[in-house]
Write an enzyme that holds these catalytic residues in place. Structure first.
Site, short mmCIF file in Angstrom:
data_model
loop_
_atom_site.label_atom_id
_atom_site.label_comp_id
_atom_site.label_asym_id
_atom_site.label_seq_id
_atom_site.Cartn_x
_atom_site.Cartn_y
_atom_site.Cartn_z
N SER A 92 9.19 90.04 -2.89
CA SER A 92 7.82 89.72 -3.29
C SER A 92 7.49 88.23 -3.23
O SER A 92 6.32 87.88 -3.16
CB SER A 92 7.58 90.21 -4.70
N ALA A 93 8.50 87.37 -3.28
CA ALA A 93 8.20 85.94 -3.37
C ALA A 93 7.37 85.51 -2.17
O ALA A 93 7.62 85.98 -1.06
CB ALA A 93 9.50 85.14 -3.42
N PRO A 94 6.37 84.63 -2.39
CA PRO A 94 5.97 83.99 -3.64
C PRO A 94 4.87 84.72 -4.38
O PRO A 94 4.19 84.13 -5.20
CB PRO A 94 5.46 82.65 -3.15
N ASP B 155 19.13 92.77 -5.51
CA ASP B 155 19.24 92.86 -4.06
C ASP B 155 18.51 94.15 -3.67
O ASP B 155 18.77 95.20 -4.24
CB ASP B 155 20.72 92.92 -3.67
N ASP C 96 8.53 93.59 2.90
CA ASP C 96 8.30 92.43 3.77
C ASP C 96 9.68 91.83 4.01
O ASP C 96 10.11 90.95 3.28
CB ASP C 96 7.35 91.45 3.08
N CYS D 131 7.66 88.81 9.67
CA CYS D 131 6.94 87.73 10.33
C CYS D 131 7.71 87.31 11.59
O CYS D 131 7.71 86.17 11.98
CB CYS D 131 6.73 86.55 9.40
#
Lengths: 180, 761
Positions: free
Chosen positions: B398-400, B448, B465, B522
């Protein structure tokens, strides 16, 4: 994660009541389900029972945050409100202070509110009363403590402090690491 | 005590580097003498010096001859000088011997030096006596000594000149000077007798210049590949970027229309290798990454992509609809002096920031949580996920917190979001952003991602993601250009596969509203995207569904020698050059059964690869029947296994044929489990099998073994055979870890084995 003890609850509610007074009970008895306070890593989190149940799946060392963090207990069992609690303080706040656009930025950098930057203030504010600070467009910016009563505020010179700074939303950037 | 003398460190003596660098001053001073510079520009500094010296020497000889007539001449001497040249030539012709002449000249030179010194000392006394001729000489001399004495010299001769040529107008003086120079040049080119090696050198220089000009012209006309010696030269003296850029353009033009524009007898590969080399130098990529990119993009698009990576994407923000509306926010920001526009038709919450007079990340609006700084591409996976109110959603990395808060705002702060990230430090920003944006329905944890189905399951939707090589965000992090290699891609692909499977396992397929998993990276590498998705399609009861994004390019269904599931068309790719957002990949799965397919089912799927339409949908309901099926299958299993194997990969099949021979009684084993790694594992296992049960811990160990062995094995055939075998080993790598997970329990295994043994006996 555990429920607060009697003493902790008392300390925390006392602190909260400085800002929102009797409205505390609105925080606990909500129409959309029951909400509760939980202590985790010295910090008090406010969450719904539903999320609480889910969070029990997660082991203590892996849990970082649940719901909203209200603040933390210091080592001497005093309660310190964090800026993260602002979302729940602002709607219920009894006493409010509005700052002028020019002084907005100054307050967000952690400075006290001066008379020159004071836009409005709730009537009958007592000295050392907890207040929530708003911008003139009614955006909550933080909270603090009134340094003077409303009456005194009218008379003092422009450079004197009217609200002592306690927390502001600039801390989301400045103190990101210590929020939780 | 004291400073230690370190014999290894030699302190350099003499004038340091800086003292040498001081030379720059002459260049500055040179700009004070504009006419000389302008005319002399064509010559190199050395040849200019030489030319000046030559003139000087000639003058000196002439002086000796014509000491007397010099006196009394004033401004007329400029006219008088030209005939003198001819005379002098004659003289020289008479003198004949070059070397002697030079000797004399040199002597003269020395004398003049002395003379000059005198003039410096007593400019005022001598100034009047001095003839114009001498002055000219001095001027030449000054030019000669440029390098050494410029600084000191500069004022003095000027002064003397001014005194002696007091009557001359500045224009006349300028003309005189220009003439001198012209003379010098003339002498240089005309005088045959004076012709020494220096001149030859100069001539050759100019020849060379002409050559290069010619070459450039050629390049303009029709692009030709550079020869071997040229490229060798390039290795020593790299070309400037402009020519490389031109060459890239020309090269691509040729390659786009190869049959017409190619040079006779040149292979396409030669052009390509040159292009690759040029692109690597021009855009500073490493060869590996550029090769990968060349595989993904057609050549015309490749340069666009590389160019797009050089510029930054526009700053975009996302309105936090929990606190404000986009119109109000836009107005508030415009009042602060921000120039912005709505992001596009596809987003109702995005704004593009063109420029701003205030820092966009520190306005009171930002601090009060009215918007979030977020790349346009990060909107896409959340839009694809389309979380509904009241659902239980997992954001696996989830970061950021940009996507997490977007999910929360789409759910209007209802339901629950579990925001996970493996990095505890990065979770701080998640917590900060969640609180700033007023999101209250979130649990933040630090696991993890691979452990997740064990921690909690039954999610309605999962967003993954995945960590990736970042080849889509080179504009943000140019280090990617050079830092990635095959290993990095493989590593992240492996991790992504594990994460995706655990994400799928965390979802509850029976959920009335959900059962969806969105996978995004990405990266634009096929290995990290289509391949991973294809793998998950084979391993789990999931199917791809449309992303709900009406733009973006379709995912690849075929890439080089690989063929992916045809539904991969439904996934979406986004590129910096076509969509002006970071390179991105989004795929949305729908889980249609909570049953994890057991290994034989998976194998059947592999066998069915030929007719892939049927694969995923068929095997869902059978779970319990699979057991009895398996038993039946095992008997003919050997044949089936061998039959099925070669389709997937040749090397694995080879190994498998060996294994049963070695591990005699274990024949049944490799049949049920497909890969060579597994077979190897089976070889290892029998030692401990009888006394120690094959629990999950040993399974893990075995898995590790299998992986290392596999790695070693993968190297060998790769070296021997070409790409295909490499691909197949890679294929194998992809499959095996899951298979280990799907291994049968020890009881079942024993039962099967005993059954087999009985049969054999």
């Amino acid at each position: 994660m555990r429920p607060l003890t009697e003493e902790e609850t008392k300390v925390m509610f006392e602190k909260l009541s400085k800002y929102i007074g009797d409205n505390i009970k609105l925080l606990v008895d909500r129409p959309d389900g029951s909400y509760c306070f939980r202590l985790h890593n010295e910090r008090v989190y406010y969450m719904s029972e539903k999320i609480l149940k889910l969070a029990t799946n997660i082991s203590r060392d892996k849990l970082v945050s649940v719901g909203t963090c209200f603040g933390k207990f210091t080592k001497s069992i005093k309660f310190r409100l964090h800026i993260t609690a602002l979302d729940f303080l602002a709607p219920y706040a009894k006493f409010k202070v509005w700052v002028k656009p020019g002084q907005e930025q100054s307050f967000l950098y952690g400075n006290h509110v001066l008379k020159s930057g004071l836009g409005r203030i709730t009537e009958n504010t007592m000295q050392y009363q907890g207040v929530v600070v708003y911008s003139m467009t009614d955006v909550p910016l933080g909270f603090g403590v009134a340094a003077k009563t409303t009456q005194e505020c009218r008379r003092v010179d422009p450079m004197s402090i009217v609200v002592f700074h306690q927390a502001d939303v600039g801390e989301f950037i400045r103190n990101e690491d210590t929020l939780t | 005590m004291g400073r230690k003398l370190d014999p290894t460190t030699h302190v350099k003596k003499g004038p340091g580097r800086k003292s040498r660098k001081q030379k720059g001053a002459e260049i500055e001073l040179a700009s004070f003498i504009p006419e000389e510079e302008a005319t002399a520009k064509r010559l190199s500094s050395r040849s200019r010096k030489r030319a000046a010296k030559r003139v000087l020497s000639k003058k000196a000889t002439k002086d000796a001859a014509k000491e007397k007539p010099k006196k009394g001449f004033t401004d007329e001497n400029s006219e008088w000088l030209t005939p003198a040249k001819r005379k002098r030539k004659l003289e020289e012709a008479e003198s004949g011997d070059d070397s002697d002449e030079h000797w004399e000249n040199e002597e003269d030179l020395e004398m003049e030096d002395e003379e000059e010194d005198q003039t410096k000392k007593g400019v005022k006394e001598q100034g009047k006596k001095k003839t114009a001729k001498a002055e000219i000489k001095e001027g030449e001399e000054k030019e000669d000594d440029d390098d050494e004495e410029m600084v000191d010299d500069y004022g003095a001769p000027d002064g003397s000149e001014a005194e002696s040529d007091g009557e001359l107008l500045p224009i006349e003086r300028a003309a005189k000077k220009a003439q001198q120079l012209k003379e010098a040049l003339d002498l240089d080119s005309d005088d045959d007798s004076d012709d020494d090696d220096a001149k030859k050198k100069k001539k050759s220089d100019s020849d060379e210049e002409e050559d290069t000009v010619q070459a450039n012209m050629d390049e303009m006309d029709a692009f030709k590949l550079p020869g071997a010696e040229e490229s060798a030269k390039e290795g020593i003296l790299p070309l400037d970027l402009k020519t490389i850029h031109q060459r890239i353009k020309d090269n691509i033009e040729v390659l786009c229309n190869f049959t017409k524009q190619r040079e006779e007898g040149k292979e396409r590969a030669e052009y390509l290798s040159l292009l690759k080399k040029d692109l690597c130098t021009y855009y500073s990529y490493n060869h590996f990454l550029l090769e990968k990119l060349m595989d993904i993009f057609p050549l015309s698009e490749l340069v666009d992509f590389l160019e797009a990576n050089e510029i930054h994407r526009p700053v975009t923000i996302r309105t936090n609809t929990l606190k404000t509306r986009r119109r109000d926010l836009a107005q508030a920001l415009i009042n602060r002096g921000v120039n912005l526009d709505p992001l596009g038709k596809w987003s109702k919450v995005g704004l593009v920031i063109y420029d701003s007079s205030v820092p966009v990340g520190a306005t009171p609006e930002y601090l009060s949580g009215q918007y979030m700084l977020q790349g346009a591409s990060s909107f896409l996976p959340v839009m694809a996920l389309s979380p509904q109110e009241g659902e239980l959603v997992l954001d696996m990395s989830s970061a950021p917190g940009g996507k997490t808060t977007y999910i929360a705002q789409l759910m209007r702060n209802t339901g629950t979001i579990v925001a996970n990230d493996a990095n505890a430090d990065r979770l701080k920003s998640v917590v900060g952003n969640i609180h700033r944006l007023g999101v209250t329905n979130t649990v933040v944890c630090n696991y993890d991602g691979r452990q997740f189905p064990k921690v909690m399951g039954g999610f309605d939707r999962v967003l993954l993601d995945a960590p990736c090589s970042g080849t889509g965000v080179i504009a943000k992090d140019p280090a990617v250009k050079t830092s990635k290699d095959e290993g990095d891609i493989q590593r992240s692909a492996h991790l992504q596969k594990e994460l995706l499977l655990s994400a799928i396992d965390s979802v509850n397929a029976e959920s009335s509203t959900g059962g969806y998993v969105v996978y995004c990276t990405c990266s634009i590498m096929v290995e990290e995207n289509e391949w991973v998705v294809d793998y998950a399609l084979k391993k789990r009861n999931v199917k791809l569904v449309p992303c709900g994004l009406d733009f973006g390019k379709e995912g690849f269904t075929r890439f080089k020698e690989r063929r992916f599931h045809p539904t991969l068309k439904l996934s979406r790719r986004f590129y910096p050059h076509t969509h002006n957002m970071d390179g991105f990949f989004v795929a949305k799965f729908k889980k249609f059964s909570n049953v994890v397919p057991t290994t034989p089912v998976v194998k059947e799927e592999e066998e069915n690869v030929e007719g892939p339409e049927a694969t995923v949908v068929t095997e869902s309901p059978e779970k319990k029947p699979a057991k009895s099926d398996k038993k039946k299958k095992i008997v003919p299993g050997k044949a089936v296994g061998l039959k099925g194997k070669p389709q997937t990969n040749g090397t694995a099949a080879k190994k498998k044929t060996i294994v049963p021979g070695k591990a005699g009684g274990l024949k049944g084993k490799p049949q049920t489990n497909g890969t060579a790694a597994k077979a190897r594992q089976a070889m290892v296992k029998p030692k401990g099998k009888k006394d120690s049960p094959v629990g999950p811990t040993t399974a893990k160990k075995a898995k590790m073994d299998g992986e290392t062995v596999k790695g070693a094995m993968a190297k060998k055939p790769a070296a021997k055979t070409a790409d295909e075998s490499k691909a197949s080993t890679a294929d194998k790598q992809k499959k095996s870890p899951m298979k280990e997970k799907k291994r049968m329990g020890k009881n079942k295994f024993r039962k099967l084995q005993s059954l087999l043994k009985n049969e054999i006996e």
